[in-house]
Write an enzyme that holds these catalytic residues in place. Structure first.
Site, PDB file in Angstrom:
ATOM      1  N   HIS A 154       0.840  -1.185   0.000  1.00 14.90           N
ATOM      2  CA  HIS A 154       0.000   0.000   0.000  1.00 14.90           C
ATOM      3  C   HIS A 154       0.882   1.244   0.000  1.00 14.90           C
ATOM      4  O   HIS A 154       1.959   1.250   0.599  1.00 14.90           O
ATOM      5  CB  HIS A 154      -0.921   0.024   1.230  1.00 14.90           C
ATOM      6  CG  HIS A 154      -2.209  -0.688   1.002  1.00 14.90           C
ATOM      7  ND1 HIS A 154      -2.260  -1.933   0.449  1.00 14.90           N
ATOM      8  CD2 HIS A 154      -3.491  -0.333   1.261  1.00 14.90           C
ATOM      9  CE1 HIS A 154      -3.522  -2.322   0.372  1.00 14.90           C
ATOM     10  NE2 HIS A 154      -4.289  -1.367   0.857  1.00 14.90           N
ATOM     11  N   LYS A 721     -14.254   5.012   6.079  1.00 22.91           N
ATOM     12  CA  LYS A 721     -14.518   6.187   5.243  1.00 22.91           C
ATOM     13  C   LYS A 721     -16.001   6.298   4.912  1.00 22.91           C
ATOM     14  O   LYS A 721     -16.536   7.388   4.727  1.00 22.91           O
ATOM     15  CB  LYS A 721     -13.703   6.083   3.946  1.00 22.91           C
ATOM     16  CG  LYS A 721     -13.812   7.315   3.051  1.00 22.91           C
ATOM     17  CD  LYS A 721     -12.769   7.287   1.956  1.00 22.91           C
ATOM     18  CE  LYS A 721     -13.091   6.222   0.934  1.00 22.91           C
ATOM     19  NZ  LYS A 721     -14.259   6.591   0.090  1.00 22.91           N
TER      20      LYS A 721
END
Length: 1054
Positions: A154, A721
């Site tokens: 990532h 999120k």
């Protein structure tokens, strides 16, 4: 500051830590004096003193004076030239990085010097035994435990790999020696001076290295970084850790795949060289003696055959590849008068714990001469190497019965046939006869272990050369018996050596370097690390759309779920490919008229790049198989058809590749893992798994091909999120329980794969705390979890820290298995959680998704738009080309708020939820939940930890300088929400101040403020200038360096 800092905070000695920080700071100060001059160093020191004074005033509660000093600090920074700003950013960034190195070293020193380390194997094993767990139950549970740590590429590792390497050189080598020697009264002054000079050289090298990546990494670059962690740290850490566990029981794309295999073989060759030097003795058991004799005789046989003009053999391969054939003995030993080994006696008192050899499931591999064959030698499964039968005429018979003549270009089956012909010839008869004679011992002077390990090394070198040829796409024809394909082939001679040493009374040698090598092979295999594949469910649907349209079956994605399942199940039960490999899959696009009304589909007559990418991925997966690849993860999974679609595409590719190669695909099918990410999908996860397991074909497939084991991944980033951290945590908790219940209903074992990020906003936090707060029954001896970006280096960059992390995983999973965490005491607690979650989610979504001003405020108040210039990841920051929050990836979402020290994703909505429940009279209930329910306690503790890292004055400064006046009220409202959250978190936890239960962490945070606060103020100033002059590359570099520095100070990115 994430997991690594939170773990170290309870293990640090602040006096020695501060001494080390002072030492490194002084050395950096000296380097900078030489590099930038004394005049500018005076300015740097003034900035630091202003920041330190302001921080001290604020900590003392003198807010007015703190505010005046901060305004003076901001004013002086705003007057700096661009060159001065760059130097200041670099200086403070490097100092914060050096503080991080000091912290890492102290954690290593603590672990090495502590007589009793909490959460260690000794500690937890002892607790469990005292708690009533029998030694047999403990041993059995540890042996069956499966913990898989997935290193994820990532884009959160902000440091270049060059700087990571230089930091590592300081931490484990120079600094470690210097600090250790400082504690020694006998250290010579000259030695200390030399060590300091080494440190100065390293710091100078760091200062003169460009901090920024100038090019975006490719996926292969990211994978290579993960492989480097193995070579740099895990290669040493894993055997050491397993030795510790064992000791505690007595008192884990094609080029990338080939590259990882090559690196594994290269590392093994180094180990074999060391072992050959160590195992130079002659005493061995009969089995090892026979094997050594056999190797010598086969080498002599090969030499004789090589000398024959009419019978070329495989050693010609060396000439074919331009290699020099290694020398071989010219004759066999003429007598064997060495006595057999002595009876094993463990009285030697080996300091190493004896290696537990494989149990009843281990079978020696079948050999050409028939030795070592198991009772199932005629099974089609076996080792995967099938040797064709050789007819009397010398032709080899392939699997479908056809015969082929012997040619000059040898395949593996033809080579074996040549060996048989040679054995029956006059030239080779006498040599072959010697192979059949029993020889129980070797002549004196020939070390049998060296013979066997020499043969192992030769095979490893051929394996490495074969991989090099494959990487270069060059012709490669090696006899399968001349190289290693599986770890069992490699393990067999090592275990023979191990058993021989143990039986001959040399257990101390067996349990040392040799046992460590066996542990490495068992852990890393021939591939170092298997690669997971991951793709969004929508991409699979688009591929099936193209296929069904081509076959005039309609549009797959427009079908209902039941019709999709019926179609997929029918095709999965069939024996033919869905689409013949010779037929081109064409791209179909929607065609709309001038008014935008849908008219129909048309064919472009060419392959869609997106569809081709998906199909090519499945083809490569079929070629490599489960021997090299791990799981196929479906992101944004929401239905049972998402899983069956991948199973069908996988089956189709395997049939196609098998047809092309004329042989079965290597390994088994990849396990298909649905990833549930959004709140909506998490709520449906249990139902999706029930639907899947109710389909006969799928259930039988799981039982037959995956040992009755279903893997399910849950996503922390996108759920956070989507709905905020508190709601995401609660939905994840419920979803895991539901998935476990669904699998239990069908008698299927389940492994939960946790997609955790490094920061709290993306599911991060102390590993031990996270595992101990999982739902009861969700960790039953198995766990899979990601370690992402900067956390890979932080946790596994040094062998000592890697050992500690591996131990924490082991003991936490062990406790969660044998002593599962308590469920909520009463149903009322779950109802309260639902209510808090509902209020929290409403607050979060009304702010982030429903407030029309929020998106513009987000772009103005944070450096989100500029993060793409960092070149820290191969993926774009957005999934689709839109400006909304919905398609923004979770990493830049969290990263941007972390930079401003507002860390909004981790706390927004929590204060409103807790306040709503407390105002209804449930304050005492929440306090009881905090004390007695591990899940609720860990959730509140993590939020409190984040609040301790947030800084309202710094966040306010970003708003005052960067945000339009019309949107500043939104920022003020958010800061009031932060204060509200702090108030109610303290009400629930019963603490008077934030981080009251972790004062060491609080002290670590405060120790950085004199460098971190100026970095934030400098970032604000640079952002202001850059937004007026977007093409100024020097301003952009200055901004990126401040991002690096703040990330180093906060100890995490996204």
């Amino acid at each position: 500051m994430t997991d690594t800092t939170d773990d170290i905070a309870e293990e640090i000695s602040f006096q020695s830590f501060e001494d080390d920080c002072k030492l490194l700071g002084n050395l950096l100060h000296d380097v900078l004096h030489r590099e930038v001059g004394s005049q500018f160093m005076s300015k740097i020191e003034r900035i630091r003193l202003l920041a330190q004074s302001a921080s001290n005033m604020r900590l003392s509660g003198i807010e007015d004076m703190a505010e005046l000093l901060e305004k003076q600090l901001a004013s002086e920074i705003s007057e700096m030239t661009l060159e001065e700003a760059l130097k200041l950013a670099r200086a403070f960034s490097h100092y914060l990085a050096l503080m991080g190195i000091a912290e890492t070293y102290h954690r290593v020193r603590k672990g090495r010097s502590a007589t009793h380390l909490s959460k260690s194997c000794d500690d937890i094993f002892s607790q469990l035994i005292q708690g009533g767990v029998t030694p047999d139950e403990l041993y059995d549970t540890v042996c069956k435990q499966e913990v898989e740590i997935v290193l994820t590429a990532h884009p959160t590792q902000i440091n270049r790999r060059t700087l990571q390497y230089k930091h590592i050189r300081i931490a484990p080598v120079s600094l470690q020696h210097l600090l250790e020697y400082n504690d020694r009264p006998d250290l010579a002054h000259e030695d200390r001076e030399m060590l300091i000079e080494d440190l100065v050289r390293e710091i100078t090298s760091i200062w003169q290295t460009d901090e920024l990546r100038r090019h975006k990494p490719t996926p292969v670059d990211e994978a290579r970084a993960g492989l480097n962690i193995v070579e740099q740290s895990l290669w040493k850490a894993v055997p050491h850790y397993l030795r510790r566990v064992s000791h505690a029981l007595k008192k884990v794309t094609r080029d990338v795949s080939l590259l990882s295999r090559w690196m594994a073989i290269d590392l093994y060759i180094r180990e074999i060289d060391s072992l050959r030097f160590e195992l130079s003795m002659n005493r061995c058991n009969d089995r090892l003696s026979r094997l050594a004799q056999e190797i010598l005789e086969k080498e002599t046989l090969s030499e004789n055959l090589h000398d024959s003009r009419n019978q070329p053999l495989s050693r010609s391969l060396f000439k074919h590849h331009g290699q020099q054939a290694p020398p071989l003995p010219t004759q066999l030993p003429d007598r064997a008068d060495f006595s057999a080994c002595t009876v094993y006696n463990d009285g030697g008192g080996s300091q190493y714990p004896k290696l537990e050899l494989p149990g009843t499931d281990y079978m020696p591999l079948a050999r050409e001469d028939g030795r070592g064959k198991s009772s199932s030698e005629n099974s089609s499964e076996g080792s995967g190497l099938k040797i064709p039968k050789v007819p009397e005429n010398g032709s080899s018979t392939n699997s479908n019965g056809s015969t082929t003549g012997v040619t000059r270009s040898f395949s593996s089956s033809q080579l074996l046939a040549q060996r048989k012909l040679f054995a029956e010839s006059t030239i080779g008869r006498s040599s072959f006869h010697k192979l059949l004679q029993s020889s129980s011992a070797l002549r004196p002077g020939i070390a049998p272990y060296r013979i066997i390990l020499g043969d192992v090394k030769e095979k490893l070198m051929k394996t490495r050369r074969r991989l090099e040829l494959l990487l270069e796409d060059l012709p490669c024809e090696y006899d399968p018996w001349d190289y290693y394909e599986t770890k069992d082939q490699f393990l067999e001679p090592l275990i023979i050596c191990y058993e021989s040493l143990q039986s001959c009374g040399a257990g101390i040698l067996a349990d040392g370097r040799l046992a460590d090598l066996i542990r490495r092979v068992s852990t890393f295999g021939m591939v170092l690390m298997k690669l997971d594949l991951r793709q969004e469910s929508g991409r699979h649907a688009e591929t099936l759309d193209a296929i069904t349209r081509y076959l005039d079956m309609g549009t797959y994605s427009e079908w209902g779920e039941e019709k999709k399942l019926e179609f997929l199940t029918k095709e999965l039960k069939g024996k033919r490919p869905l689409v013949p490999p010779t037929i081109e899959v064409k791209m179909f696009q929607k065609y709309t008229g001038v008014n935008g009304v849908f008219v129909g589909f048309f064919s472009t007559g060419m392959v869609s790049p997106d569809i081709k990418e998906v199909l090519d991925t499945f083809s490569v997966a079929a070629e490599l198989g489960s021997d090299s690849l791990g799981a196929y993860v479906i992101s944004m999974a929401s239905n049972a058809s998402d899983v069956l679609a991948v199973e069908l595409l996988q089956k189709d590719a395997r049939l196609a590749v098998g047809g092309e190669l004329g042989k079965p695909c290597p390994g088994g099918t990849l396990r298909v893992v649905p990833l549930f990410e959004t709140v909506k999908d998490l709520r449906e996860a249990g139902s999706v798994i029930r639907k899947l397991l109710s389909i006969d074909w799928y259930r039988e497939h799981i039982i037959k091909n995956h040992n009755g084991h279903q893997e399910v991944m849950v996503g922390y980033s996108d759920s956070g999120k989507d709905a905020g951290r508190f709601t995401a945590a609660w939905e994840l908790y419920k979803a895991q329980g539901d998935v476990v219940a669904a699998c239990n209903e069908f008698g299927i074992k389940v492994t939960l794969f946790h997609g955790r990020g490094g920061s709290i906003g993306r599911g991060g936090g102390p590993t031990y705390l996270a595992i101990q707060s999982q739902p009861p029954g969700s960790v039953m001896g198995t766990l899979r979890s990601t370690e992402q970006g900067e956390m890979v280096q932080a946790k596994f960059g040094l062998p000592q820290t890697a050992i500690r992390q591996l131990e924490i995983y082991t003991t936490a999973v062990l406790l969660a298995t044998l002593r599962p965490p308590q469920p909520p005491r009463e149903e009322k607690w779950c109802n309260l959680m639902e209510e808090i979650s509902k209020i929290s989610c409403q607050k979060y979504r009304s702010t982030v998704y429903e407030n029309p001003e929020f998106l513009a405020y987000f772009h103005e108040a944070t450096p989100q738009a500029e993060l793409g210039f960092l070149n820290i990841g191969s993926r774009p920051t957005r999934r689709k080309a839109t400006t909304g929050i919905g398609h923004l990836r979770a990493i830049p979402w969290v990263f941007a708020w972390t930079q401003t020290r507002f860390v909004l994703p981790a706390w927004l909505g929590v204060g409103a939820g807790l306040k709503g429940v407390c105002e209804k009279g449930h304050t005492e209930d929440l306090r009881a939940m905090y004390k007695e329910w591990p899940f609720f306690q860990s959730t509140v503790d993590l939020i409190e930890m984040v609040l301790g890292k947030a800084d309202i004055p710094i966040a306010k400064h970003y708003d005052e300088v960067l945000v339009s006046e019309s949107r500043r009220e939104l920022g003020a409202e958010l800061r009031r929400d932060l204060v509200l959250t702090e108030k109610y978190v303290l009400v629930v936890s019963g603490h008077e101040k934030l981080s009251e239960n972790n004062m060491s962490l609080r002290r670590l945070i405060e120790s950085r403020l004199s460098y971190l606060n100026p970095m934030n103020m400098l970032q604000v100033e640079v952002l202001k200038r850059l937004r007026r002059d977007e093409d100024n590359n020097k301003l952009r570099d200055a901004l990126l360096i401040t991002i690096n520095g703040i990330a180093a100070g906060m100890r995490n990115t996204g």
